[in-house]
Motif scaffolding. Structure first.
Motif, PDB file in Angstrom:
ATOM      1  N   THR A  38      -5.819   5.107   0.202  1.00  0.00           N
ATOM      2  CA  THR A  38      -5.546   3.757   0.678  1.00  0.00           C
ATOM      3  C   THR A  38      -6.524   3.350   1.774  1.00  0.00           C
ATOM      4  O   THR A  38      -7.207   4.188   2.364  1.00  0.00           O
ATOM      5  CB  THR A  38      -4.117   3.664   1.239  1.00  0.00           C
ATOM      6  OG1 THR A  38      -4.001   4.539   2.375  1.00  0.00           O
ATOM      7  CG2 THR A  38      -3.088   4.069   0.174  1.00  0.00           C
TER       8      THR A  38
ATOM      9  N   ALA B 257       0.951   4.232  -2.795  1.00  0.00           N
ATOM     10  CA  ALA B 257       0.672   5.610  -2.393  1.00  0.00           C
ATOM     11  C   ALA B 257       1.669   6.600  -2.962  1.00  0.00           C
ATOM     12  O   ALA B 257       1.467   7.809  -2.883  1.00  0.00           O
ATOM     13  CB  ALA B 257       0.652   5.722  -0.874  1.00  0.00           C
TER      14      ALA B 257
ATOM     15  N   GLU C 274       0.829  -1.193   0.000  1.00  0.00           N
ATOM     16  CA  GLU C 274       0.000   0.000   0.000  1.00  0.00           C
ATOM     17  C   GLU C 274       0.866   1.247   0.000  1.00  0.00           C
ATOM     18  O   GLU C 274       0.540   2.244  -0.667  1.00  0.00           O
ATOM     19  CB  GLU C 274      -0.907  -0.014   1.232  1.00  0.00           C
ATOM     20  CG  GLU C 274      -2.028   0.978   1.176  1.00  0.00           C
ATOM     21  CD  GLU C 274      -3.048   0.733   2.271  1.00  0.00           C
ATOM     22  OE1 GLU C 274      -4.231   0.590   1.952  1.00  0.00           O
ATOM     23  OE2 GLU C 274      -2.647   0.697   3.448  1.00  0.00           O
TER      24      GLU C 274
END
Length: 610
Positions: free
Chosen positions: A37, A19, A15
């Motif tokens: 996220t 990002a 994640e």
């Protein structure tokens, strides 16, 4: 969900890597367009879990009782001047209907009115505060900074109630004003995150085929508009997709068009946030009842009836503080455009110079709000909805405070009973937040129609209370809120309706906002809310002082609830969204020039201190 939030504190490499990818071209220097996220959404939920506890357990349950009890223990009977509380106080039969009053600024005020006046003042100051600061959330990293500042200050305020005695009951009123101000202001800033998170969510856009101008575009007929068709979507790996409607027997051009992904996701997040906040409040309310029962059996309760509630507010403050900290760890700043030209007087500036800088920034916020108002008056649907919300929010605020004080002072419910009533309302509100979208989709209701149904059901509460004035009903000794148990069915109605209104009104207004002006318009939304919410409690306070009965406030509430119905009916959501998009495009050509002029003016004022 709480365990999910705690687990999110651990870094997810996948994640975090995602990002770092910008998914569309930034509209201004420093804009964070990285994909939203799951960790960030959990951070948004975390603050709702933090602050909703104070909203429900504090403002909606124990703070009105705390203020009334503090005033009661310091007050006296109006005619005989005997104390209202303690060993020397007469029992209910010996009072002959005398009001318990407390002296304030040379006036004798009913103790229940004292609580109503305090909340009236609190929401008024809250409105002025959020106007002064919330517009700054649209710039730089102020959005997250303001959210955390209001959250931590509000939580400390709740914890400080453990130190408040009846002899200093005025300080209790001051703490209520500060706490309510921080609560409302923080929710305004929290709401401003929602459109930004939705706009950057991977589930509502394809960065390879969609541009920033297309993020909020609509491709559906106005008469088919319905943003609550959740039954037409499913979740795969946490990403929402639309189910194919093939096989339904409809031709392609005859198939009903689903609501935009942005609106579906916004409604889903908003509803879930309200529901999770209520769930957290249930947990805290159960713990609060345990505290109330335990402390009530000790010698502390004999010294002052406020002790059990003081420990409850201490727990509420600790909870608020803890989850605000989690929010600080999980939520990204999502900065707005830079305020390049507004600067301080330098690191060596004195205290007076810093105060002048602060005042200039407050002036900038009011000027930003005025610019927002000038934009809003050009958007017909926004203005109609704001007028409706002005009246509806006042009714919502008045019902909560009046119901709690009525149950305590006229139905003689115990503090524990009030806690159970609050749990009833919370559970119902949580169910309402999740059920109303399903009900809306099932019956094909548009969003404004759903809000109208909620308003109609809400009207049942004051109408039922007014039955107690009918002579033959009054002789029955039941019906019309004459028995404590009657409060609980109305509490269910209040919760179901309140949960639906909280979610739908917030998301519905977000639909009408021109993209890029989220914090400013939510500040206007909250200013409309709090700018009216002091009116109802103040009027009810005056009626209680005049009649000595909290029941008289039901007449005011009945009128306040029904007034916004025709306005909600005529709001055209799809037209409002198109107008908002057109306004955003128009502002995109002139906003930065206008902001630069305003910033240059502020810079000149600030540099005048050098």
């Amino acid at each position: 969900m709480i365990w999910s939030i705690l687990a999110a504190l651990k870094t997810d490499p996948t994640e975090e890597a995602r990002a770092q990818v910008q998914q569309r071209t930034p509209r201004y220097a420093g804009e964070d367009t990285t994909p939203t996220t799951r960790r960030e959404i959990l951070g948004w939920y975390a603050y709702g879990i933090a602050a909703e506890v104070f909203a429900v357990s504090g403002v909606g349950s124990f703070l009105p009782l705390m203020l009334e009890q503090l005033a009661r223990e310091h007050g006296s009977l109006q005619d005989t001047h005997r104390p209202c509380w303690g060993d020397a106080a007469p029992d209910e039969n010996a009072r002959n209907g005398e009001q318990c009053v407390v002296g304030l600024m040379g006036l004798q005020i009913n103790t229940a009115s004292f609580a109503m006046y305090t909340f009236s003042l609190a929401v008024l100051i809250q409105a002025l505060t959020l106007i002064s600061f919330s517009a700054l959330a649209d710039y730089e990293n102020n959005r997250k900074s303001l959210l955390l500042a209001f959250g931590f200050l509000g939580s400390v305020t709740s914890m400080l109630f453990v130190l408040i005695w009846p002899s200093i009951y005025i300080l209790g009123a001051i703490l209520v004003v500060i706490g309510v101000t921080c609560l409302g202001s923080s929710f305004v800033v929290l709401n401003s995150f929602l459109p930004v998170l939705v706009a950057n969510d991977p589930s509502v856009q394809n960065p390879e085929h969609r541009t920033s101008e297309e993020l909020s575009s609509f491709n559906r007929r106005e008469d088919d508009f319905d943003w609550n068709e959740w039954s037409d979507q499913e979740s795969v790996d946490g990403v929402h997709h639309h189910r194919s409607r093939s096989g339904t027997g409809l031709k392609e051009d005859e198939k009903p068009k689903s609501a935009s992904p942005e609106l579906q996701l916004s409604t889903q997040i908003s509803s879930k946030g309200v529901g999770l906040g209520y769930l957290a409040a249930i947990i805290v309310q159960i713990l609060s009842i345990v505290i109330l029962i335990t402390v009530s059996q000790t010698s502390l309760a004999k010294a002052s009836g406020t002790w059990p509630m003081r420990f409850v507010l201490l727990l509420v403050g600790i909870w608020w503080c803890a989850f605000t900290y989690l929010t600080s760890r999980l939520l990204r700043p999502r900065p707005g455009p830079p305020l390049d030209n507004i600067s301080s007087s330098g690191p060596g500036a004195g205290g007076s110079a810093k105060w002048r800088v602060w005042l200039r920034l407050v002036g900038f916020s009011w000027k930003s709000l005025w610019r927002t108002v000038k934009i809003a008056v050009q958007l017909r649907e926004v203005m109609i909805f704001l007028v409706a919300w002005f009246m509806l929010s006042d009714a919502l605020a008045t019902v909560s405070g009046t119901a709690i004080l009525f149950a305590r002072t006229e139905l003689k419910m115990s503090t524990t009973g009030i806690g159970l009533l609050s749990i009833t309302v919370i559970v119902s509100g949580m169910g309402g937040a999740f059920l109303w979208p399903k009900v809306s989709a099932r019956f094909g209701l548009k969003s404004n129609q759903t809000i109208m149904v909620c308003i109609a059901l809400f009207e049942l509460i004051p109408l039922y209370g007014m039955l107690g004035y009918i002579p033959f009903v009054k002789r029955w000794g039941v019906i019309g809120l004459q028995q404590p148990w009657e409060v609980f069915p109305l509490g269910i109605v209040h919760g179901v309706v309140g949960g639906g209104l909280a979610s739908y009104c917030r998301s519905f207004f977000g639909l009408l906002i021109p993209p890029g002006s989220e914090a400013a318009f939510y500040a206007l939304y909250a200013a409309t809310d709090k700018g009216s919410s002091f009116i109802g409690p103040a009027i009810v306070g005056v009626l209680v002082d005049a009649t000595g009965q909290v029941r008289s406030g039901f007449f005011v509430i009945a009128i306040l609830i029904v007034l916004p119905l025709p306005l909600v009916w005529i709001v055209n959501a799809e037209k409002g969204r198109r107008d908002g998009l057109a306004m955003a495009e128009k502002l995109g050509k002139s906003k930065f020039a206008e902001d630069e002029n305003g910033q240059d003016e502020a810079e000149g004022l600030l540099r005048g201190n050098n």
